[in-house]
Structure formats: structure tokens, C-alpha cells
Design an enzyme around this catalytic site. Structure first.
Site, mmCIF file in Angstrom:
data_model
loop_
_atom_site.group_PDB
_atom_site.id
_atom_site.type_symbol
_atom_site.label_atom_id
_atom_site.label_comp_id
_atom_site.label_asym_id
_atom_site.label_seq_id
_atom_site.Cartn_x
_atom_site.Cartn_y
_atom_site.Cartn_z
ATOM 1 N N ARG A 111 -114.983 -112.111 90.259
ATOM 2 C CA ARG A 111 -113.705 -112.253 89.543
ATOM 3 C C ARG A 111 -112.842 -113.424 90.008
ATOM 4 O O ARG A 111 -112.313 -114.166 89.166
ATOM 5 C CB ARG A 111 -112.888 -110.942 89.593
ATOM 6 C CG ARG A 111 -113.538 -109.765 88.879
ATOM 7 C CD ARG A 111 -114.117 -110.130 87.558
ATOM 8 N NE ARG A 111 -114.436 -108.964 86.734
ATOM 9 C CZ ARG A 111 -115.326 -108.974 85.751
ATOM 10 N NH1 ARG A 111 -116.008 -110.079 85.488
ATOM 11 N NH2 ARG A 111 -115.550 -107.891 85.037
ATOM 12 N N ASP A 167 -110.162 -104.946 87.943
ATOM 13 C CA ASP A 167 -110.317 -106.340 87.529
ATOM 14 C C ASP A 167 -108.999 -107.002 87.152
ATOM 15 O O ASP A 167 -108.777 -108.174 87.443
ATOM 16 C CB ASP A 167 -111.326 -106.445 86.386
ATOM 17 C CG ASP A 167 -112.757 -106.229 86.881
ATOM 18 O OD1 ASP A 167 -113.009 -106.500 88.074
ATOM 19 O OD2 ASP A 167 -113.601 -105.787 86.082
HETATM 20 N N1 ARG Z 1 -115.843 -100.530 89.993
HETATM 21 C C1 ARG Z 1 -116.327 -101.836 90.185
HETATM 22 C C2 ARG Z 1 -115.258 -102.761 90.636
HETATM 23 O O1 ARG Z 1 -114.125 -102.436 90.542
HETATM 24 C C3 ARG Z 1 -117.073 -102.363 88.992
HETATM 25 C C4 ARG Z 1 -116.312 -102.592 87.740
HETATM 26 C C5 ARG Z 1 -117.288 -102.921 86.688
HETATM 27 N N2 ARG Z 1 -116.756 -103.219 85.408
HETATM 28 C C6 ARG Z 1 -117.375 -102.873 84.260
HETATM 29 N N3 ARG Z 1 -116.863 -103.287 83.150
HETATM 30 N N4 ARG Z 1 -118.444 -102.138 84.236
HETATM 31 O O2 ARG Z 1 -115.537 -103.820 91.126
#
Ligand code: ARG
Length: 387
Positions: free
Chosen positions: A93, A122
Site C-alpha cells: 500500500r 487500507d
Molecule cells: N487484512 C489484510 C490487511 O489488512 C488484508 C486486506 C486484504 N484486502 C482485500 N481486499 N482482500 O492487510
């Protein structure tokens, strides 16, 4: 002319952001940027078609080499791991956000945007990097509190259609595959086998084990079975071989930054193999004091990455410490991949702190240990003598 640069993925959330930024936020020009950190080719192709059609300007940036060099390698050196999650999505990210800001500067944009909802991690990771610039930050899905159904309706009203509806929310890059949402939100739900794409089930993994030698220099993997390899090729190769042997599946409950727990599924064969091998090599070459202290540094490093706080000066300081320790992390590790397990079966380093002199086979004066032993546990001896 008001211009905004959007971190685009090709999915529903970011696709509806394009018309939203125009209609709802009044932007004249939306630039969609997709950053290639190793997503599947088909996804990039589909995203490109959609992005080109919807946006005013579309850019695909290949950041795979930078991702491996500046993000994955430091992660390996710091044994990156948060509650058992190898940080696949989290580590990508900040790089995506950085690239979006770079485009915004080049294009003289007024704002940057992302399509994250207000529930996940995110949004925090994008925001944290976005806000180190002086650009306005827009998160349409979060700001308008859109539900999945509302998003679908808005998409169809704007002629945005998807061939097949995705059952899960997916995120994929060279380091890992993250799967969440829909039925998985029930922690007791058994994930169907089709949810996994990179890894075989243990039942389907070959009976015959694979044995491989991984070479490390300064804490970074540089060769496989004696052949030097660049990071991207090495990770791809390990994802293939490891996945075939059923290595690197995680089904877990995770503590999100906002405080709630979520159920997550991950696939990460190369990460499992490389992190196992790297930790083992550190155990051979670092002193126990270095190891104890580094354990805490690694955990803190991983928490900062998980939270998206890589701009905190602490992160740079931790990396400096980690780099110092890695100066001696050179050598080779032999791994055996068998039925879902990646096990170290041998390790070798010119910097090993292992000494044969203490071996059981060497005839040596042993009484030197007596004095040490006399004072070992001294305080408990006093306590017991009083009872
Ligand atoms: N829980 C994980 C994180 O916060 C993965 C997030 C994954 N996102 C998705 N759209 N599947 O880093």
C-alpha cells in the site's frame, strides 16, 4: 480545471470512484493510476480496458522491481509478520500511494483519491502516505458510506459492468494473496477448496519432497540451488514450487487497526519459505543478545507496516538497526518442502557463531563449568535454603 489522481485497481470500488469524483465532487479530470506490484496479468488487462474507458487519463506503472527491492527485501530482513500474517497487502500500500502522489505532482493535480471503505486497514495506509503531501485526500466510498448494493446500482447506472461477480474480496501481489469478505465474515465458515489459487491442498501435494538450497547475502535471498537470481524471479519460482507442495496457507482471525477482529485467508508460499530460511540463518550467525533484541525490533517494524505508518521516523531508525545486523547474514539454507510443510534441513555460513569445540565428541576439560554452575540459580538457592 480541477484534477484528481485516483489509486485505481479495476474493481468495483475504484471504478465507481471515477464518475463519483466528477459528478459528486466536481472534478473536471480524473487520472486513474494502477500500480503493478505483481497482480495477475488478466486482472491488469481487464483493469486497463476499464480504466482507459472510464478515466480521462490512464497510467499503468510497473513497480515490481521497486516493490521487491525496497519493500519485500526489508520485510525479509525484519522477518515481517503480524499475528501470523506475512503482510502481503499491507507492504504494497505505501508504494502504491507513493506512486499516486508522484503522478499527482507531475500532472499538477489538486487531489488524490482511493476507493477504500471506512472499515479496513487500507484506508489508513493510503491516507497516511497521501497526507505527507499537501494534496487534498478524497475517499468517496468512505465519505458517502456506500453499501455494496448501492455501489452496484451506481455502477450499472453508469454502464460499468463486470463479467463475473467476485464472491470474495481479493488482493494479490507477488508476495501474497489476501481473501476476505462475504461468507468468510463468519469465522466458523469452512472455506471451500476453490478459494485457494496459489496452493495445492496437502492431499493433492506430491508425495515426493522437494529439496532446495537458498543463498543469502546481507539478509537478502540471492540464489536458488546455486544459481543467482533476481528477486522477482526467485519469489515467483518459490511461489510456484512451494504452492505445488501446499506451502503457505493461512486462515486466521486478525486484529485490525480500528480494533475489530476480522477473518482472513492468505496464500504466500515464497514468503513462508524465505522467512523460515532467513530466521534460521539469523539464529546461526547472530548472538543471542542480538536475537532477543531484534525480535522486539521485528515485531515493532511489522506493526508499523500493518498500520501503514512507514513514514514514522521510527521506521527508518528500525531499518537502520536491522541493516546493521544483516551485515553478517550470509550463507546458505537447505529447505525441504513436503506436504504443506517447509522445513530447514541444513544451514551454513562463513559467519556462523557455532563452535565444534563444545561438541560431545571432543575430549576436553569440563570442570571449568563448575564455577559457573555454582552461581547459576544463586538467588533461588538462597530462597530454597530458607524454606
Ligand atoms: N487484512 C489484510 C490487511 O489488512 C488484508 C486486506 C486484504 N484486502 C482485500 N481486499 N482482500 O492487510
Amino acid at each position: 480545471m480541477k484534477k484528481v489522481v485516483l489509486a485505481y485497481s479495476g474493481g468495483l470500488d475504484t471504478s465507481i470512484c471515477i464518475p463519483l469524483l466528477k459528478e459528486h465532487y466536481g472534478y473536471d479530470e480524473v487520472i486513474a493510476v494502477i500500480v503493478d506490484v505483481g497482480q495477475p496479468e488478466e486482472d491488469l488487462k481487464e483493469a486497463t480496458e476499464r480504466g482507459e474507458e472510464l478515466s480521462d487519463l490512464y497510467k499503468l506503472i510497473d513497480a515490481k522491481a521497486e516493490f521487491v527491492q525496497d519493500y519485500i527485501f526489508p520485510l525479509i530482513k525484519a522477518n515481517g509478520n503480524y499475528e501470523g500474517y506475512v503482510l502481503g497487502t499491507a507492504i504494497a500500500r505505501p508504494l502504491i500511494a507513493k506512486k499516486v502522489v508522484e503522478v499527482a505532482k507531475e500532472e499538477g493535480a489538486d487531489a488524490v483519491a482511493h476507493g477504500c471503505t471506512g472499515k479496513g486497514n487500507d484506508q489508513l495506509r493510503f491516507d497516511a502516505v497521501f497526507r505527507t503531501s499537501d494534496l487534498e485526500v478524497i475517499a468517496p466510498v468512505r465519505e458517502l458510506s456506500l453499501t455494496r448494493e448501492e455501489e452496484k446500482l451506481y455502477a450499472s447506472e453508469h454502464g460499468i459492468s463486470f463479467e463475473s461477480e467476485k464472491r470474495w474480496s481479493l488482493d494479490e501481489n507477488i508476495w501474497g494473496r489476501s481473501i476476505e469478505g462475504s461468507e468468510l465474515e463468519d469465522p466458523s465458515f469452512f472455506p471451500p477448496e476453490e478459494i485457494y489459487k496459489w496452493t495445492s491442498s496437502v492431499a493433492n501435494a506430491p508425495k515426493e519432497a522437494a529439496i532446495m538450497e537458498i543463498g543469502f547475502e546481507y539478509g537478502i535471498p540471492v540464489s536458488l540451488n546455486g544459481t543467482e537470481m533476481d528477486g522477482i524471479s526467485l519469489i515467483k519460482k518459490l511461489n510456484d514450487v512451494g504452492g505445488n507442495h501446499g506451502i503457505g496457507r493461512t486462515d486466521m482471525i486478525e486484529d485490525r487497526v480500528l480494533g475489530f477482529k476480522s477473518r482472513e485467508i492468505y496464500e504466500h508460499p515464497a514468503a513462508t519459505i524465505l522467512l523460515e530460511a532467513h530466521r534460521d540463518l539469523e539464529q546461526l550467525v547472530l548472538t543471542r543478545h542480538e536475537l532477543r533484541f531484534k525480535d522486539f525490533v521485528d515485531r515493532t517494524w511489522s506493526e508499523l507496516v500493518y498500520q501503514g505508518l512507514v513514514m514514522d521516523p521510527l521506521f527508518e531508525a528500525l531499518n537502520a538497526f536491522v541493516d546493521k545486523t544483516q551485515e553478517r547474514v550470509n550463507g546458505t539454507v537447505h529447505m525441504k518442502l513436503e506436504k504443506g510443510v517447509a522445513r530447514v534441513i541444513g544451514r551454513k555460513s562463513p559467519n556462523a557463531l557455532y563452535s565444534k569445540d563444545v561438541s560431545f565428541d571432543v575430549k576436553q576439560e569440563q570442570r571449568g563449568a563448575e564455577g559457573f554452575s555454582l552461581y547459576h540459580g544463586f538467588q533461588s538457592r538462597i530462597l530454597y535454603s530458607r524454606k
